[in-house]
Design a protein around this motif. Structure first.
Motif, PDB file in Angstrom:
ATOM      1  N   VAL A  68       0.831  -1.206   0.000  1.00 56.11           N
ATOM      2  CA  VAL A  68       0.000   0.000   0.000  1.00 56.11           C
ATOM      3  C   VAL A  68       0.866   1.257   0.000  1.00 56.11           C
ATOM      4  O   VAL A  68       0.557   2.247  -0.672  1.00 56.11           O
ATOM      5  CB  VAL A  68      -0.951   0.004   1.221  1.00 56.11           C
ATOM      6  CG1 VAL A  68      -1.742   1.306   1.285  1.00 56.11           C
ATOM      7  CG2 VAL A  68      -1.894  -1.198   1.142  1.00 56.11           C
ATOM      8  N   TYR A  69       1.970   1.234   0.741  1.00 52.96           N
ATOM      9  CA  TYR A  69       2.859   2.400   0.825  1.00 52.96           C
ATOM     10  C   TYR A  69       3.413   2.763  -0.552  1.00 52.96           C
ATOM     11  O   TYR A  69       3.384   3.938  -0.958  1.00 52.96           O
ATOM     12  CB  TYR A  69       3.999   2.111   1.794  1.00 52.96           C
ATOM     13  CG  TYR A  69       5.109   3.130   1.772  1.00 52.96           C
ATOM     14  CD1 TYR A  69       4.919   4.410   2.287  1.00 52.96           C
ATOM     15  CD2 TYR A  69       6.352   2.817   1.222  1.00 52.96           C
ATOM     16  CE1 TYR A  69       5.935   5.350   2.253  1.00 52.96           C
ATOM     17  CE2 TYR A  69       7.373   3.742   1.190  1.00 52.96           C
ATOM     18  CZ  TYR A  69       7.167   5.010   1.705  1.00 52.96           C
ATOM     19  OH  TYR A  69       8.170   5.939   1.666  1.00 52.96           O
ATOM     20  N   LEU A  70       3.913   1.781  -1.298  1.00 49.75           N
ATOM     21  CA  LEU A  70       4.477   2.071  -2.612  1.00 49.75           C
ATOM     22  C   LEU A  70       3.404   2.535  -3.594  1.00 49.75           C
ATOM     23  O   LEU A  70       3.658   3.403  -4.444  1.00 49.75           O
ATOM     24  CB  LEU A  70       5.204   0.835  -3.159  1.00 49.75           C
ATOM     25  CG  LEU A  70       6.469   0.416  -2.400  1.00 49.75           C
ATOM     26  CD1 LEU A  70       7.102  -0.800  -3.061  1.00 49.75           C
ATOM     27  CD2 LEU A  70       7.480   1.561  -2.329  1.00 49.75           C
ATOM     28  N   LYS A  71       2.204   2.002  -3.465  1.00 48.02           N
ATOM     29  CA  LYS A  71       1.108   2.448  -4.339  1.00 48.02           C
ATOM     30  C   LYS A  71       0.746   3.901  -4.056  1.00 48.02           C
ATOM     31  O   LYS A  71       0.428   4.665  -4.978  1.00 48.02           O
ATOM     32  CB  LYS A  71      -0.103   1.533  -4.154  1.00 48.02           C
ATOM     33  CG  LYS A  71       0.117   0.126  -4.707  1.00 48.02           C
ATOM     34  CD  LYS A  71      -1.101  -0.753  -4.548  1.00 48.02           C
ATOM     35  CE  LYS A  71      -0.831  -2.144  -5.143  1.00 48.02           C
ATOM     36  NZ  LYS A  71      -1.996  -3.047  -5.012  1.00 48.02           N
ATOM     37  N   ARG A  72       0.820   4.308  -2.804  1.00 50.53           N
ATOM     38  CA  ARG A  72       0.571   5.705  -2.464  1.00 50.53           C
ATOM     39  C   ARG A  72       1.653   6.616  -3.027  1.00 50.53           C
ATOM     40  O   ARG A  72       1.372   7.738  -3.461  1.00 50.53           O
ATOM     41  CB  ARG A  72       0.472   5.863  -0.941  1.00 50.53           C
ATOM     42  CG  ARG A  72      -0.825   5.319  -0.349  1.00 50.53           C
ATOM     43  CD  ARG A  72      -0.799   5.401   1.166  1.00 50.53           C
ATOM     44  NE  ARG A  72      -2.053   4.896   1.740  1.00 50.53           N
ATOM     45  CZ  ARG A  72      -2.224   4.660   3.033  1.00 50.53           C
ATOM     46  NH1 ARG A  72      -1.224   4.866   3.886  1.00 50.53           N
ATOM     47  NH2 ARG A  72      -3.381   4.210   3.479  1.00 50.53           N
ATOM     48  N   LEU A  73       2.907   6.158  -3.018  1.00 51.01           N
ATOM     49  CA  LEU A  73       3.988   6.950  -3.601  1.00 51.01           C
ATOM     50  C   LEU A  73       3.741   7.204  -5.087  1.00 51.01           C
ATOM     51  O   LEU A  73       3.980   8.309  -5.587  1.00 51.01           O
ATOM     52  CB  LEU A  73       5.333   6.235  -3.427  1.00 51.01           C
ATOM     53  CG  LEU A  73       5.955   6.180  -2.038  1.00 51.01           C
ATOM     54  CD1 LEU A  73       7.359   5.580  -2.116  1.00 51.01           C
ATOM     55  CD2 LEU A  73       6.019   7.557  -1.396  1.00 51.01           C
TER      56      LEU A  73
END
Length: 287
Positions: A68-73
């Motif tokens: 989820v973190y990388l998708k938000r980036l």
């Protein structure tokens, strides 16, 4: 991954010779006056609504898959009016669900840029792989195939399920006078090993699934040593099969799945590759 960034950089420089092109990864962060960047996803933390176009390759691969973190980036770095293009030869269930729900537009490209069909893997039964390698001996079925490829002067990628098996394979290959090296996630100086393989100073590169994606070598032949191991899922086998035939000057190659038993993953991987070729021949390009 950094190795993929470096490889894509050199490849794209050939296609955009007068465009300022720069790399971004953990050891390189200069983007000055570069309209075209090749980056690992974590480097997008430095950007806010910056890009008109983001092309994200291998969306079903680690570390992006389910992160989820990388998708938000990715979303943070894209302009509100920007376009996000996501690509992969394989798709996980979450992506398939989005496509079925029509929440994202989907284009299937059923052929390679050079127009040649995808090569179909062949299955080879090897019943004594582990027993032979534990004695430092290469199974004769495998040795004969590798000798033929060696005679044809083709670079060879041999995939194994784990590093410990890879060490046994390299030792057995060297006993048969093959020039062989092992590369896996903890290998020191991996770029030296890859460069030696590209220069054909190494005949056979033994690897784990580290090299299942993102690498291109011309005139390549590929063997999966223990293809019935659970780590070799359908999608992993499809990605591995995609290592051959990537160059216009060498648009085909051999892929062998060696195993004691033929698994469902092996059968479905071959079936899906065959279906892509059939789709290409039918002329249907959009699904």
């Amino acid at each position: 991954r950094k190795p993929v960034v470096i490889e894509l950089y050199h490849r794209l420089k050939r296609y955009f010779p007068i465009t300022s092109l720069k790399m971004l990864h953990g050891e390189m962060k200069d983007d000055q006056n570069a309209p075209l960047l090749i980056s690992t996803i974590p480097q997008l933390i430095h950007y806010q609504a910056e890009f008109d176009l983001l092309i994200l390759d291998e969306i079903d691969a680690y570390p992006f898959r389910g992160n989820v973190y990388l998708k938000r980036l990715v979303q943070k770095a894209l302009k509100p009016t920007g376009i996000l293009l996501q690509m992969s030869a394989t798709m996980d269930l979450a992506i398939q669900k989005e496509i079925e729900q029509s929440s994202i537009r989907f284009l299937r490209i059923s052929e390679r840029y050079h127009g040649h069909p995808l090569d179909l893997p062949r299955c080879v039964q090897v019943t004594n792989l582990y027993r032979s390698l534990s004695r430092g001996v290469l199974p004769e079925e495998i040795a004969l195939i590798l000798k033929k490829w060696q005679k044809d002067k083709k670079p060879i990628l041999c995939f194994v399920s784990k590093e410990t098996l890879g060490r046994l394979v390299v030792k057995a290959l060297q006993q048969r006078a093959f020039s062989a090296e092992l590369i896996y996630s903890q290998t020191k100086q991996p770029y030296r090993i890859l460069d030696q393989f590209r220069r054909q100073e190494t005949e056979i590169l033994v690897t784990t699934t580290l090299l299942e994606r993102g690498v291109t070598f011309p005139h390549l032949s590929v063997m999966v040593m223990d293809a019935d191991h659970p780590i070799f899922t359908r999608d992993v086998l499809i990605q591995i099969s995609g290592r051959v035939g990537r160059h216009r000057e060498s648009p085909s190659g051999e892929i062998l799945f060696c195993s004691k038993h033929k698994t469902k993953a092996m059968v479905t991987a071959i079936r899906m590759i065959r279906q892509m070729n059939e789709l290409k021949n039918s002329g249907k390009k959009v699904t």
